[in-house]
Design a protein around this motif. Structure first.
Motif, short mmCIF file in Angstrom:
data_model
loop_
_atom_site.label_atom_id
_atom_site.label_comp_id
_atom_site.label_asym_id
_atom_site.label_seq_id
_atom_site.Cartn_x
_atom_site.Cartn_y
_atom_site.Cartn_z
N ASP A 29 0.88 -1.18 0.00
CA ASP A 29 0.00 0.00 0.00
C ASP A 29 0.91 1.22 0.00
N ASP A 30 0.31 2.40 -0.17
CA ASP A 30 1.12 3.62 -0.31
C ASP A 30 1.35 4.34 1.02
N PHE A 31 0.83 3.82 2.11
CA PHE A 31 0.82 4.59 3.36
C PHE A 31 1.63 4.00 4.51
N THR A 32 1.65 2.69 4.62
CA THR A 32 2.35 2.09 5.77
C THR A 32 3.86 2.31 5.62
N PRO A 33 4.50 2.87 6.65
CA PRO A 33 5.95 3.09 6.55
C PRO A 33 6.71 1.77 6.42
N ARG A 34 7.78 1.81 5.64
CA ARG A 34 8.57 0.60 5.41
C ARG A 34 9.07 -0.01 6.72
N HIS A 35 9.58 0.83 7.62
CA HIS A 35 10.14 0.29 8.86
C HIS A 35 9.07 -0.40 9.69
N PHE A 36 7.82 0.07 9.56
CA PHE A 36 6.74 -0.56 10.33
C PHE A 36 6.40 -1.93 9.74
N VAL A 37 6.41 -2.05 8.41
CA VAL A 37 6.16 -3.35 7.77
C VAL A 37 7.22 -4.35 8.23
N VAL A 38 8.46 -3.90 8.26
CA VAL A 38 9.57 -4.77 8.69
C VAL A 38 9.36 -5.20 10.15
N ARG A 39 8.94 -4.25 11.00
CA ARG A 39 8.72 -4.58 12.41
C ARG A 39 7.64 -5.64 12.57
N VAL A 40 6.54 -5.51 11.81
CA VAL A 40 5.45 -6.48 11.90
C VAL A 40 5.90 -7.85 11.40
N LEU A 41 6.65 -7.88 10.29
CA LEU A 41 7.14 -9.16 9.77
C LEU A 41 8.04 -9.85 10.80
N ARG A 42 8.87 -9.06 11.47
CA ARG A 42 9.78 -9.63 12.47
C ARG A 42 9.00 -10.17 13.67
N ALA A 43 8.02 -9.39 14.11
CA ALA A 43 7.28 -9.76 15.33
C ALA A 43 6.32 -10.92 15.09
N GLU A 44 5.60 -10.89 13.97
CA GLU A 44 4.55 -11.89 13.74
C GLU A 44 5.06 -13.15 13.05
N PHE A 45 6.13 -13.01 12.27
CA PHE A 45 6.62 -14.16 11.50
C PHE A 45 8.03 -14.56 11.89
N ARG A 46 8.54 -13.96 12.98
CA ARG A 46 9.84 -14.33 13.54
C ARG A 46 10.95 -14.27 12.49
N GLY A 90 -3.26 2.61 12.84
CA GLY A 90 -3.96 3.40 11.83
C GLY A 90 -3.46 3.19 10.41
N TYR A 91 -2.73 2.11 10.16
CA TYR A 91 -2.21 1.84 8.81
C TYR A 91 -3.09 0.82 8.08
N PRO A 92 -3.14 0.94 6.74
CA PRO A 92 -3.96 0.00 5.96
C PRO A 92 -3.22 -1.30 5.59
N LEU A 93 -2.14 -1.60 6.32
CA LEU A 93 -1.32 -2.79 6.06
C LEU A 93 -2.22 -4.03 5.97
N LEU A 94 -2.02 -4.83 4.92
CA LEU A 94 -2.90 -5.99 4.70
C LEU A 94 -2.11 -7.27 4.43
N PHE A 95 -2.48 -8.30 5.18
CA PHE A 95 -1.99 -9.65 4.94
C PHE A 95 -3.19 -10.51 4.56
N THR A 96 -3.06 -11.31 3.50
CA THR A 96 -4.16 -12.19 3.10
C THR A 96 -3.64 -13.62 3.04
N THR A 97 -4.53 -14.57 2.80
CA THR A 97 -4.11 -15.97 2.66
C THR A 97 -4.70 -16.55 1.39
N GLU A 98 -4.01 -17.56 0.85
CA GLU A 98 -4.59 -18.33 -0.26
C GLU A 98 -4.01 -19.74 -0.25
N PRO A 99 -4.81 -20.74 -0.68
CA PRO A 99 -4.29 -22.11 -0.68
C PRO A 99 -3.17 -22.28 -1.70
#
Ligand code: TYC
Length: 101
Positions: A29-46, A90-99
């Motif tokens: 997306d165009d709004f979520t800061p890059r460093h925040f995406v990295v932080r979420v990936l580290r925290a949620e996906f180790r 308050g970010y529109p960061l989105l994770f989805t799933t698919e088989p």
């Protein structure tokens, strides 16, 4: 007369199938800061800093990136938790799933 006793000579067929795996996808997306995406990936996906940075940049450039694969339930839980982490800030960061095919 009694029924004849029959003995099956074939082994019962064992149908044990592996559960289908589901991908967790990170959507750009165009709004979520890059460093925040990295932080979420580290925290949620180790993930480590470098791998998280690569996944984030792949989604940034291509629109989407596979983060990991899990069983359906785990993939959905992780995608929801990671999406919620963005929403809390308050970010529109989105994770989805698919088989997986
Ligand atoms: N495109 C965002 C920016 O330039 C960063 C970003 C990368 C956001 C990946 C989401 O899945 C994403 N700030």
């Amino acid at each position: 007369m009694n029924d004849p006793i029959t003995v099956s000579r074939t082994k019962p067929e064992l149908k044990v199938e592996r559960p289908k795996l589901h991908k967790v996808l990170l959507v750009n997306d165009d709004f979520t800061p890059r460093h925040f995406v990295v932080r979420v990936l580290r925290a949620e996906f180790r993930m480590g800093e470098e791998q998280a940075g690569r996944v984030m940049m792949t989604a940034h450039r291509r629109g989407v990136c596979v983060v990991a694969v899990f069983t359906k339930d785990v993939a959905e839980e992780k995608a929801t938790a990671a999406t919620d982490a963005g929403r809390q800030e308050g970010y529109p960061l989105l994770f989805t799933t698919e088989p997986e095919e």
